[in-house]
Scaffold this active site. Structure first.
Site, mmCIF file in Angstrom:
data_model
loop_
_atom_site.group_PDB
_atom_site.id
_atom_site.type_symbol
_atom_site.label_atom_id
_atom_site.label_comp_id
_atom_site.label_asym_id
_atom_site.label_seq_id
_atom_site.Cartn_x
_atom_site.Cartn_y
_atom_site.Cartn_z
ATOM 1 N N PHE A 12 0.826 -1.219 0.000
ATOM 2 C CA PHE A 12 0.000 0.000 0.000
ATOM 3 C C PHE A 12 0.861 1.271 0.000
ATOM 4 C CE2 PHE A 12 -2.186 2.747 3.393
ATOM 5 C CZ PHE A 12 -2.747 3.603 2.460
ATOM 6 N N ILE A 13 1.618 1.486 1.057
ATOM 7 C CA ILE A 13 2.400 2.727 1.149
ATOM 8 C C ILE A 13 3.505 2.716 0.083
ATOM 9 C CG2 ILE A 13 3.919 4.116 2.633
ATOM 10 C CD1 ILE A 13 2.279 3.072 5.054
ATOM 11 N N LEU A 34 5.227 -10.376 -2.328
ATOM 12 C CA LEU A 34 3.799 -10.405 -2.683
ATOM 13 C C LEU A 34 2.954 -11.172 -1.674
ATOM 14 C CD1 LEU A 34 3.938 -10.778 -6.591
ATOM 15 C CD2 LEU A 34 3.905 -8.697 -5.207
ATOM 16 N N TYR A 146 4.760 -7.548 16.902
ATOM 17 C CA TYR A 146 4.841 -6.498 15.873
ATOM 18 C C TYR A 146 5.469 -5.242 16.470
ATOM 19 C CZ TYR A 146 3.303 -2.880 12.586
ATOM 20 O OH TYR A 146 3.273 -1.814 11.707
ATOM 21 N N LYS A 150 9.150 -3.582 15.750
ATOM 22 C CA LYS A 150 9.220 -2.225 15.194
ATOM 23 C C LYS A 150 10.099 -1.361 16.093
ATOM 24 C CE LYS A 150 6.775 -2.251 11.396
ATOM 25 N NZ LYS A 150 7.415 -2.021 10.106
ATOM 26 N N PHE A 207 -14.498 -5.037 15.849
ATOM 27 C CA PHE A 207 -13.855 -5.797 16.931
ATOM 28 C C PHE A 207 -13.825 -4.883 18.153
ATOM 29 C CE2 PHE A 207 -11.984 -7.735 13.056
ATOM 30 C CZ PHE A 207 -12.594 -8.976 13.186
ATOM 31 N N ARG A 214 -8.247 6.262 16.562
ATOM 32 C CA ARG A 214 -7.014 6.213 15.775
ATOM 33 C C ARG A 214 -6.767 7.591 15.151
ATOM 34 N NH1 ARG A 214 -6.854 2.033 18.123
ATOM 35 N NH2 ARG A 214 -6.261 -0.039 17.362
HETATM 36 P P1 NAD Z 1 1.454 -3.582 3.153
HETATM 37 O O1 NAD Z 1 1.195 -4.917 3.752
HETATM 38 O O2 NAD Z 1 0.555 -3.085 2.088
HETATM 39 O O3 NAD Z 1 2.956 -3.487 2.604
HETATM 40 C C1 NAD Z 1 3.998 -4.294 3.104
HETATM 41 C C2 NAD Z 1 4.598 -5.006 1.922
HETATM 42 O O4 NAD Z 1 5.673 -5.838 2.384
HETATM 43 C C3 NAD Z 1 3.612 -5.920 1.189
HETATM 44 O O5 NAD Z 1 3.616 -5.615 -0.194
HETATM 45 C C4 NAD Z 1 4.150 -7.331 1.431
HETATM 46 O O6 NAD Z 1 3.892 -8.198 0.337
HETATM 47 C C5 NAD Z 1 5.618 -7.043 1.652
HETATM 48 N N1 NAD Z 1 6.296 -8.074 2.445
HETATM 49 C C6 NAD Z 1 5.872 -8.697 3.562
HETATM 50 N N2 NAD Z 1 6.788 -9.590 3.976
HETATM 51 C C7 NAD Z 1 7.820 -9.518 3.096
HETATM 52 C C8 NAD Z 1 9.065 -10.189 2.983
HETATM 53 N N3 NAD Z 1 9.430 -11.134 3.851
HETATM 54 N N4 NAD Z 1 9.881 -9.866 1.956
HETATM 55 C C9 NAD Z 1 9.524 -8.915 1.039
HETATM 56 N N5 NAD Z 1 8.344 -8.260 1.099
HETATM 57 C C10 NAD Z 1 7.518 -8.552 2.122
HETATM 58 O O7 NAD Z 1 1.513 -2.544 4.367
HETATM 59 P P2 NAD Z 1 1.659 -0.959 4.355
HETATM 60 O O8 NAD Z 1 0.451 -0.430 5.010
HETATM 61 O O9 NAD Z 1 2.029 -0.482 3.008
HETATM 62 O O10 NAD Z 1 2.876 -0.789 5.366
HETATM 63 C C11 NAD Z 1 4.182 -0.443 4.921
HETATM 64 C C12 NAD Z 1 5.065 -0.322 6.144
HETATM 65 O O11 NAD Z 1 4.595 0.719 7.002
HETATM 66 C C13 NAD Z 1 5.118 -1.587 7.007
HETATM 67 O O12 NAD Z 1 6.435 -1.719 7.502
HETATM 68 C C14 NAD Z 1 4.159 -1.286 8.139
HETATM 69 O O13 NAD Z 1 4.490 -2.000 9.313
HETATM 70 C C15 NAD Z 1 4.391 0.200 8.302
HETATM 71 N N6 NAD Z 1 3.256 0.894 8.909
HETATM 72 C C16 NAD Z 1 2.056 0.956 8.238
HETATM 73 C C17 NAD Z 1 0.989 1.646 8.830
HETATM 74 C C18 NAD Z 1 -0.353 1.747 8.167
HETATM 75 O O14 NAD Z 1 -1.266 2.303 8.767
HETATM 76 N N7 NAD Z 1 -0.526 1.266 6.934
HETATM 77 C C19 NAD Z 1 1.165 2.259 10.076
HETATM 78 C C20 NAD Z 1 2.387 2.111 10.738
HETATM 79 C C21 NAD Z 1 3.432 1.457 10.136
HETATM 80 C C1 UD1 Z 2 -2.498 -0.184 11.998
HETATM 81 C C2 UD1 Z 2 -1.638 -0.789 10.896
HETATM 82 C C3 UD1 Z 2 -0.276 -1.130 11.459
HETATM 83 C C4 UD1 Z 2 0.297 0.105 12.113
HETATM 84 C C5 UD1 Z 2 -0.635 0.703 13.154
HETATM 85 C C6 UD1 Z 2 -0.127 2.067 13.640
HETATM 86 C C7 UD1 Z 2 -2.571 -2.150 9.102
HETATM 87 C C8 UD1 Z 2 -3.166 -3.443 8.728
HETATM 88 N N1 UD1 Z 2 -2.265 -2.022 10.401
HETATM 89 O O1 UD1 Z 2 -2.714 -1.129 13.046
HETATM 90 O O2 UD1 Z 2 0.586 -1.530 10.384
HETATM 91 O O3 UD1 Z 2 1.534 -0.191 12.680
HETATM 92 O O4 UD1 Z 2 -1.907 0.963 12.528
HETATM 93 O O5 UD1 Z 2 -1.068 2.681 14.451
HETATM 94 O O6 UD1 Z 2 -2.388 -1.263 8.288
HETATM 95 N N2 UD1 Z 2 -11.014 -3.383 13.170
HETATM 96 C C9 UD1 Z 2 -12.358 -3.668 13.153
HETATM 97 N N3 UD1 Z 2 -12.866 -4.393 12.097
HETATM 98 C C10 UD1 Z 2 -12.078 -4.825 11.070
HETATM 99 C C11 UD1 Z 2 -10.694 -4.516 11.098
HETATM 100 C C12 UD1 Z 2 -10.196 -3.794 12.155
HETATM 101 O O7 UD1 Z 2 -13.083 -3.294 14.090
HETATM 102 O O8 UD1 Z 2 -12.595 -5.472 10.143
HETATM 103 C C13 UD1 Z 2 -10.467 -2.591 14.282
HETATM 104 C C14 UD1 Z 2 -9.238 -3.202 14.930
HETATM 105 O O9 UD1 Z 2 -9.585 -4.165 15.896
HETATM 106 C C15 UD1 Z 2 -8.571 -1.961 15.525
HETATM 107 C C16 UD1 Z 2 -8.924 -0.860 14.520
HETATM 108 O O10 UD1 Z 2 -10.035 -1.338 13.765
HETATM 109 O O11 UD1 Z 2 -9.126 -1.630 16.774
HETATM 110 C C17 UD1 Z 2 -7.776 -0.580 13.557
HETATM 111 O O12 UD1 Z 2 -7.339 -1.835 13.041
HETATM 112 P P1 UD1 Z 2 -6.242 -1.938 11.895
HETATM 113 O O13 UD1 Z 2 -6.652 -1.155 10.709
HETATM 114 O O14 UD1 Z 2 -5.880 -3.361 11.734
HETATM 115 O O15 UD1 Z 2 -5.070 -1.043 12.519
HETATM 116 P P2 UD1 Z 2 -4.120 -1.128 13.804
HETATM 117 O O16 UD1 Z 2 -4.236 -2.416 14.516
HETATM 118 O O17 UD1 Z 2 -4.339 0.143 14.521
#
Ligand code: NAD
Ligand code: UD1
Length: 310
Positions: A12-13, A34, A146, A150, A207, A214
């Site tokens: 995603f990011i 992937l 996790y 991190k 959940f 958030r």
């Molecule tokens: P995402 O799951 O879309 O992206 C992570 C990518 O890493 C995926 O494309 C996945 O296929 C790849 N991946 C997983 N394991 C791997 C491996 N062993 N080798 C190579 N690739 C691998 O998640 P995102 O939301 O894009 O998150 C990107 C980063 O930002 C992550 O490190 C996540 O922990 C961090 N982050 C995301 C959020 C959020 O809200 N999305 C918040 C805090 C931190």
């Molecule tokens: C998310 C990110 C994580 C990041 C963190 C930083 C994802 C998948 N997770 O975690 O990478 O480090 O923010 O704050 O991007 N929920 C529901 N119903 C659903 C799914 C989720 O109620 O179908 C609730 C969860 O229980 C949680 C909240 O929504 O309370 C957010 O969940 P989620 O999007 O998975 O995010 P985080 O656990 O906060």
């Protein structure tokens, strides 16, 4: 033009970042296994080279770093779902910590020249301490593997930077939303699941009671923060919160999404997820002081997100 390595770049990011880097005429190598990312997230461009591989293959990553001469490295590959990490704690450790340590240790040992390395840590490191908003200097309380991994990696990034004078920076992203977040996985971000439910008339499960809060942050703001930090040489050896700076409950965001889409969600409730955090939002003074962070109002970001799938 510069050369970038983006691990997790099909996610995603990562893929949103790659779009911006391509538009700026850079060369990008993406390493992604992937497991969550999608190859179709990546732009069709001869500037992007995609390597379907796991970052846990230490020899592969070492050779890649030695053979290519990257100017910038962005470490995003991870098991990104807190709930998924609760199911797979040891794999989480191997991907989210060990693989990244191998990368930074290779850079140190080989003295690889680099303009900047960026690591994505998480708001999850703060845990459930009731003090709000979360500020970078606050004590951490990681509740899951996790969050432990991190935090450990973030500290390694900062310590390597300070001990060995390396241009490394770490951020704590809060809850990022926007186009290209995988909608079909139960481990995807909640807004991706919610929008998918609204678009395809599927049921949505809270959940807990939906009162958890958030700091929902629009992807464009996150990409601009990543690019800004990569190009700010003095931003190193530090961790920055990256967030909108606004606290919103899941119920409130679900209501806004229903208003924007003009649809009604069929909802049910299940128990709170193990390791879930009740309340989270950020103090963003530190990143704001650098002057490049944008903060799209939540409703505006949600409207842009909905528009992107219609
Ligand atoms: P995402 O799951 O879309 O992206 C992570 C990518 O890493 C995926 O494309 C996945 O296929 C790849 N991946 C997983 N394991 C791997 C491996 N062993 N080798 C190579 N690739 C691998 O998640 P995102 O939301 O894009 O998150 C990107 C980063 O930002 C992550 O490190 C996540 O922990 C961090 N982050 C995301 C959020 C959020 O809200 N999305 C918040 C805090 C931190
Ligand atoms: C998310 C990110 C994580 C990041 C963190 C930083 C994802 C998948 N997770 O975690 O990478 O480090 O923010 O704050 O991007 N929920 C529901 N119903 C659903 C799914 C989720 O109620 O179908 C609730 C969860 O229980 C949680 C909240 O929504 O309370 C957010 O969940 P989620 O999007 O998975 O995010 P985080 O656990 O906060």
């Amino acid at each position: 033009m510069a050369k970038y390595l983006v691990t997790g770049g099909a996610g995603f990011i990562g893929s949103n970042l790659v779009d911006t880097l391509v538009q700026e005429d850079n060369q990008i190598v993406v390493v992604d296994d992937l497991s969550m990312g999608l190859v179709e997230n990546l732009p069709q461009s001869d500037k992007v080279r995609f390597l379907e591989h796991s970052i846990t293959d230490h020899a592969f990553m070492r050779a890649l770093l030695q053979e290519e001469h990257f100017d910038y490295i962005v470490l995003l590959a991870a098991i990104a779902s807190v709930a998924d990490s609760v199911e797979r704690p040891y794999e989480t450790h191997q991907v989210n910590q060990e693989a990244n340590l191998n990368i930074i240790e290779t850079i140190r040992q080989e003295q690889l020249p680099l303009k900047k390395l960026f690591f994505a840590s998480s708001a999850a490191v703060y845990g459930d301490d009731p003090a709000l908003p979360k500020q970078e200097e606050m004590a951490v309380k990681p509740l899951t593997q996790y969050a432990v991994d991190k935090y450990a990696t973030e500290r390694a990034i900062i310590n390597y930077s300070r001990l060995y004078d390396l241009p490394f920076v770490a951020v704590r992203f809060f809850n990022v939303f926007g186009p290209k977040q995988n909608p079909s996985s139960p481990y995807s971000g909640v807004l991706s699941i919610l929008l998918n439910a609204l678009t395809h008339d599927l049921p949505f499960t809270f959940f807990g009671d939906g009162g958890q809060t958030r700091d929902f942050t629009f992807i464009n703001d996150v990409v601009s923060a990543i690019v800004g930090l990569l190009h700010t040489p003095e931003a190193k050896g530090e961790v920055f919160n990256i967030a909108n700076g606004q606290q919103t409950s899941l119920q409130a965001v679900a209501t806004t999404m229903q208003q924007i889409t003009g649809k009604t969600l069929a909802v049910s409730y299940q128990a709170t997820r193990a390791g879930d955090i009740r309340d989270s939002y950020a103090n963003v003074d530190k990143i704001n002081a650098l002057g490049f962070m944008t903060h799209t109002p939540l409703a505006e970001g949600l409207r842009a997100y909905v528009a992107s799938v219609q």
